[in-house]
Design an enzyme around this catalytic site. Structure first.
Site, PDB file in Angstrom:
ATOM      1  N   GLY A   1       2.606 -10.831   4.436  1.00 10.95           N
ATOM      2  CA  GLY A   1       2.213  -9.480   4.813  1.00 10.95           C
ATOM      3  C   GLY A   1       0.748  -9.398   5.199  1.00 10.95           C
TER       4      GLY A   1
ATOM      5  N   HIS B   1       2.907 -13.126   0.675  1.00  6.04           N
ATOM      6  CA  HIS B   1       1.891 -13.888   1.414  1.00  6.04           C
ATOM      7  C   HIS B   1       2.036 -13.774   2.930  1.00  6.04           C
ATOM      8  CE1 HIS B   1       5.230 -16.698   1.787  1.00  6.04           C
ATOM      9  NE2 HIS B   1       4.538 -17.361   2.692  1.00  6.04           N
TER      10      HIS B   1
ATOM     11  N   SER C   1      -1.980   1.653  -3.246  1.00  7.50           N
ATOM     12  CA  SER C   1      -2.215   2.373  -1.994  1.00  7.50           C
ATOM     13  C   SER C   1      -2.923   3.685  -2.309  1.00  7.50           C
ATOM     14  CB  SER C   1      -0.884   2.659  -1.301  1.00  7.50           C
ATOM     15  OG  SER C   1      -1.045   3.604  -0.263  1.00  7.50           O
ATOM     16  N   SER C   2      -3.735   4.139  -1.369  1.00  7.85           N
ATOM     17  CA  SER C   2      -4.443   5.404  -1.575  1.00  7.85           C
ATOM     18  C   SER C   2      -3.501   6.599  -1.529  1.00  7.85           C
ATOM     19  CB  SER C   2      -5.546   5.574  -0.522  1.00  7.85           C
ATOM     20  OG  SER C   2      -4.994   5.586   0.783  1.00  7.85           O
ATOM     21  N   CYS C   3      -2.231   6.389  -1.140  1.00  5.35           N
ATOM     22  CA  CYS C   3      -1.281   7.504  -1.132  1.00  5.35           C
ATOM     23  C   CYS C   3      -0.908   7.950  -2.544  1.00  5.35           C
ATOM     24  CB  CYS C   3      -0.031   7.138  -0.355  1.00  5.35           C
ATOM     25  SG  CYS C   3       1.040   5.947  -1.183  1.00  5.35           S
TER      26      CYS C   3
ATOM     27  N   LYS D   1       4.128   3.198  -6.627  1.00  2.00           N
ATOM     28  CA  LYS D   1       2.816   2.580  -6.785  1.00  2.00           C
ATOM     29  C   LYS D   1       2.107   3.086  -8.045  1.00  2.00           C
ATOM     30  CE  LYS D   1       2.650  -0.266  -3.381  1.00  2.00           C
ATOM     31  NZ  LYS D   1       2.515  -1.720  -3.634  1.00  2.00           N
TER      32      LYS D   1
ATOM     33  N   HIS E   1       0.818   1.872  11.727  1.00  2.00           N
ATOM     34  CA  HIS E   1      -0.199   2.820  11.299  1.00  2.00           C
ATOM     35  C   HIS E   1      -1.204   3.050  12.424  1.00  2.00           C
ATOM     36  CE1 HIS E   1       1.433   1.471   7.357  1.00  2.00           C
ATOM     37  NE2 HIS E   1       1.358   2.759   7.127  1.00  2.00           N
TER      38      HIS E   1
ATOM     39  N   TYR F   1       7.429   6.328  -2.351  1.00  2.00           N
ATOM     40  CA  TYR F   1       6.581   5.134  -2.312  1.00  2.00           C
ATOM     41  C   TYR F   1       5.369   5.305  -3.220  1.00  2.00           C
ATOM     42  CZ  TYR F   1       3.405   1.584  -0.404  1.00  2.00           C
ATOM     43  OH  TYR F   1       2.525   0.536  -0.251  1.00  2.00           O
TER      44      TYR F   1
END
Length: 360
Positions: free
Chosen positions: A27, A25, A121-123, A154, A193, A150
């Site tokens: 982040g 919470h 994540s889109s990664c 995910k 980022h 990472y």
């Protein structure tokens, strides 16, 4: 082992409202989810700081779910970082994230939590995926090497949710956001980022009177950006979709949903927008001798649009709000004031932090 294969009786407040745990919470995304839930009138929101609950410790997580009687979980907790951090601490990135996900999902199931939303994540998508990136492109190619641990964690989180759904009949869902920005972002000079990095660089240039800001790369790569409160609104929207609607629009073994704007901009366009937002009047220079990274990264968001949700915050408005939040944060941290005194004007925009985030 418990067999919680059936939906559990609601454990929320006397008014029937669900008791909602938001993991992470503090982040960027977790804090926005709390804002959205509160704005919708939810009062039974449960949070824990890292000091209060170590999510990599299964025993602590088990006791938390046993005692708190949670109805819904938003799993936004994660170990995150830029390219440098991912390259330096790959073991920590894969271990910590996999342990957090495994503990929260498993102990939520053990405690009878039927609804959970996992934020990825889109990664997760292949480095050279066709554009725009559709959900079915998952695991169809090689990942970006710099953040592979990472990304693998995910992907495991998605498959964890799908596997519990298939075996135990839970309703655990996954959403994959594009690049996020907004209040609560990380403005570290080397580990942030692209948007927070640019906001900080242009702010320092503006305050310090620097004649130019140098951006690594040609400025031609295209990226998609989503304001974090829109991401939070999409998360709550997906969580609240009827189970039959979610199931009808996903596949049991391919159940995640992309979240983005469906629009992208060049890094050059973004830099000019950030400069205008900050009020910077100097030159913006692109150093084409430095690497550009992937030419384009845009999510296909047609599935979420078909389900009835679209992003509502234009980039220029989101940047304005993000900059206001950054300035407020810097005021709170005075006298350091964003470290303006620590960076010679000639170096503004030249650190790896900016170029790395642009290439992400």
């Amino acid at each position: 082992m418990l067999n919680n294969s059936q939906p559990q009786q609601q454990k929320g407040g006397q008014d029937g409202s669900p008791r909602i745990y938001v993991a992470g919470h503090r982040g960027l995304v977790g804090s926005a989810i709390v804002r959205v839930l509160r704005a919708q009138g939810h009062t039974n929101i449960v949070t824990r700081t890292h000091a209060e609950l170590e999510l990599t410790d299964q025993a602590q997580v088990r006791e938390f779910f046993r005692s708190e009687r949670i109805d819904q979980v938003y799993l936004a907790a994660a170990k995150v970082g830029g390219i440098h951090a991912n390259n330096t601490y790959p073991a920590e990135f894969i271990y910590d994230n996999m342990m957090v996900q495994a503990n929260v999902v498993h102990e939520a199931w053990r405690a009878g939590v039927h609804k959970l939303l996992f934020l990825g994540s889109s990664c997760i998508y292949p480095r050279l995926a066709a554009q725009p990136i559709r959900e079915e492109y998952l695991m169809n190619g090689i990942l970006e090497p710099t953040n592979e641990p990472y990304a693998m964690a995910k992907i495991a989180g998605i498959k964890l949710c799908e596997s519990y759904n298939r075996q135990y009949g839970t309703d655990y869902r996954s959403v994959m956001p594009t690049n996020l920005y907004g209040p609560g972002d990380n403005y570290h000079p080397e580990n942030s980022h692209v948007i927070p990095a640019l906001l900080r660089r242009f702010h320092e240039a503006h305050v310090g009177g620097a004649p130019e800001v140098v951006i690594w790369g040609s400025g031609k790569p295209m990226r998609e950006f989503l304001y974090v409160d829109d991401m939070a609104a999409a998360s709550v929207y997906v969580m609240n979709l009827p189970q039959e609607v979610y199931a009808a629009n996903t596949d049991p073994m391919h159940s995640h949903i992309n979240v983005g704007t469906g629009q992208d901009v060049t890094i050059a366009e973004l830099a000019r927008l950030v400069g205008e937002t900050v009020g910077y009047r100097g030159r913006i220079v692109f150093d084409a001798s430095k690497p550009d990274g992937t030419p384009r990264k845009l999510l296909d968001v047609s599935k979420l649009a078909a389900l009835g949700w679209r992003a509502s915050t234009p980039l220029h408005e989101g940047l304005r709000r993000a900059y206001e939040a950054f300035v407020a944060q810097q005021d709170e941290q005075a006298p350091d004031a964003a470290g303006v005194q620590d960076m010679p004007p000639g170096l503004i925009g030249r650190t790896p932090g900016v170029s790395a985030r642009v290439a992400a």
